[in-house]
Write a protein that holds these residues in place. Structure first.
Motif, short mmCIF file in Angstrom:
data_model
loop_
_atom_site.label_atom_id
_atom_site.label_comp_id
_atom_site.label_asym_id
_atom_site.label_seq_id
_atom_site.Cartn_x
_atom_site.Cartn_y
_atom_site.Cartn_z
N UNK A 151 0.82 -1.21 0.00
CA UNK A 151 0.00 0.00 0.00
C UNK A 151 0.86 1.26 0.00
N UNK A 152 1.95 1.25 0.76
CA UNK A 152 2.82 2.43 0.86
C UNK A 152 3.48 2.72 -0.49
N UNK A 153 3.99 1.69 -1.15
CA UNK A 153 4.63 1.88 -2.45
C UNK A 153 3.62 2.43 -3.46
N UNK A 154 2.39 1.91 -3.45
CA UNK A 154 1.37 2.38 -4.38
C UNK A 154 0.98 3.83 -4.08
N UNK A 155 0.91 4.20 -2.80
CA UNK A 155 0.54 5.57 -2.45
C UNK A 155 1.65 6.56 -2.81
N UNK A 156 2.92 6.15 -2.64
CA UNK A 156 4.03 7.02 -3.00
C UNK A 156 4.23 7.12 -4.51
N UNK A 157 3.76 6.11 -5.23
CA UNK A 157 3.97 6.04 -6.68
C UNK A 157 2.66 5.74 -7.41
N UNK A 158 1.74 6.70 -7.43
CA UNK A 158 0.41 6.43 -8.01
C UNK A 158 0.44 6.17 -9.51
N UNK A 159 1.58 6.42 -10.14
CA UNK A 159 1.70 6.15 -11.58
C UNK A 159 1.82 4.66 -11.89
N UNK A 160 2.08 3.84 -10.87
CA UNK A 160 2.08 2.38 -11.08
C UNK A 160 0.62 1.93 -11.05
N UNK A 161 0.08 1.51 -12.18
CA UNK A 161 -1.36 1.25 -12.27
C UNK A 161 -1.76 -0.11 -11.72
N UNK A 162 -0.93 -1.10 -11.89
CA UNK A 162 -1.32 -2.45 -11.49
C UNK A 162 -0.54 -2.94 -10.28
N UNK A 163 -0.42 -4.26 -10.18
CA UNK A 163 0.25 -4.86 -9.03
C UNK A 163 1.70 -5.21 -9.33
N UNK A 164 2.21 -4.76 -10.49
CA UNK A 164 3.62 -5.00 -10.82
C UNK A 164 4.15 -3.82 -11.62
N UNK A 165 5.48 -3.71 -11.65
CA UNK A 165 6.15 -2.64 -12.39
C UNK A 165 6.77 -3.25 -13.64
N UNK A 166 6.43 -2.67 -14.78
CA UNK A 166 6.88 -3.20 -16.07
C UNK A 166 8.36 -2.91 -16.30
N UNK A 167 9.00 -3.57 -17.26
CA UNK A 167 10.40 -3.27 -17.58
C UNK A 167 10.59 -1.82 -17.99
N UNK A 168 11.74 -1.28 -17.64
CA UNK A 168 12.06 0.11 -17.97
C UNK A 168 12.91 0.73 -16.88
N UNK A 169 13.21 2.02 -17.04
CA UNK A 169 13.97 2.76 -16.03
C UNK A 169 13.04 3.77 -15.36
N UNK A 170 13.02 3.77 -14.04
CA UNK A 170 12.08 4.58 -13.28
C UNK A 170 12.77 5.23 -12.09
N UNK A 171 12.18 6.34 -11.63
CA UNK A 171 12.55 6.92 -10.36
C UNK A 171 11.42 6.59 -9.40
#
Length: 202
Positions: A151-171
């Motif tokens: 929940x904390x990761x999702x709240x800090x990063x609302x741009x992550x739409x689903x339950x996983x982070x896709x390949x790529x480079x992110x901050x």
């Protein structure tokens, strides 16, 4: 924030504009909801509109209504002064609202916005880490790596739409003080999932 027309995020980008500004919008990520990335994109967009119209009021009007609509209004009406143009009512109000907000923010107390310090929200504290993924990673693993909850990761990063982070480079924003732990944990291979089924022994 989502408008009835489908504009998203703090700077209200439509999908095509977001893509022009290199904001990723797909089934798993919507960087219009990444406050830092979207703010950088908004500033880039405004600077480009200012170079196009050579005027901040017209640039702001174009940000709201679209540059094509403002260019058509200028051509049809024969004037390039925002204050003399007939534009959609929302756009005509938009620039004045921004001017009003600017004036109020320069001296909030003068306009009745003297908010006691103990009524203010505390600043959001977090660490920010750069992460390059070659395969999809569950948000649960990101949370475990930083010693927190999904929940904390999702709240800090609302741009992550689903339950996983896709390949790529992110901050990625993670809880304050957890950057070293996170980086060390993410260097470790993800534990293999248990094999489905089992073997029958006789």
């Amino acid at each position: 924030a989502r408008s009835s027309a489908g504009a998203m995020g703090p700077w209200q980008f439509m999908g095509p504009t977001a893509q022009q500004l290199n904001l990723r919008t797909d089934k798993s990520i919507d960087e219009r909801l990444n406050f830092g990335a979207a703010t950088d994109a908004a500033l880039t967009h405004l600077e480009r509109l200012h170079r196009l119209f050579h005027n901040w009021a017209l640039a702001l009007a174009a940000y709201n209504a679209g540059e094509g609509r403002v260019q058509k209004a200028i051509a049809a009406q024969g004037v390039n002064n925002y204050y003399h143009l007939s534009l959609p009512e929302e756009t005509e109000r938009y620039v004045y609202r921004i001017l009003a907000a600017k004036i109020i923010m320069e001296d909030p107390g003068r306009y009745g916005f003297a908010i006691p310090e103990d009524h203010l929200y505390p600043p959001l504290t977090y660490d920010e880490v750069q992460l390059t993924l070659t395969q999809e990673v569950p948000v649960r693993r990101l949370a475990q790596a930083s010693g927190t909850y999904y929940k904390v990761i999702k709240e800090l990063n609302p741009w992550i739409k689903g339950s996983s982070l896709a390949p790529g480079t992110f901050r990625l924003k993670i809880p304050a003080g957890s950057a070293s732990r996170f980086q060390a944990a993410m260097r470790q291979p993800e534990p293999a999932a248990p094999a489905a089924g089992g073997t029958n022994k006789k």
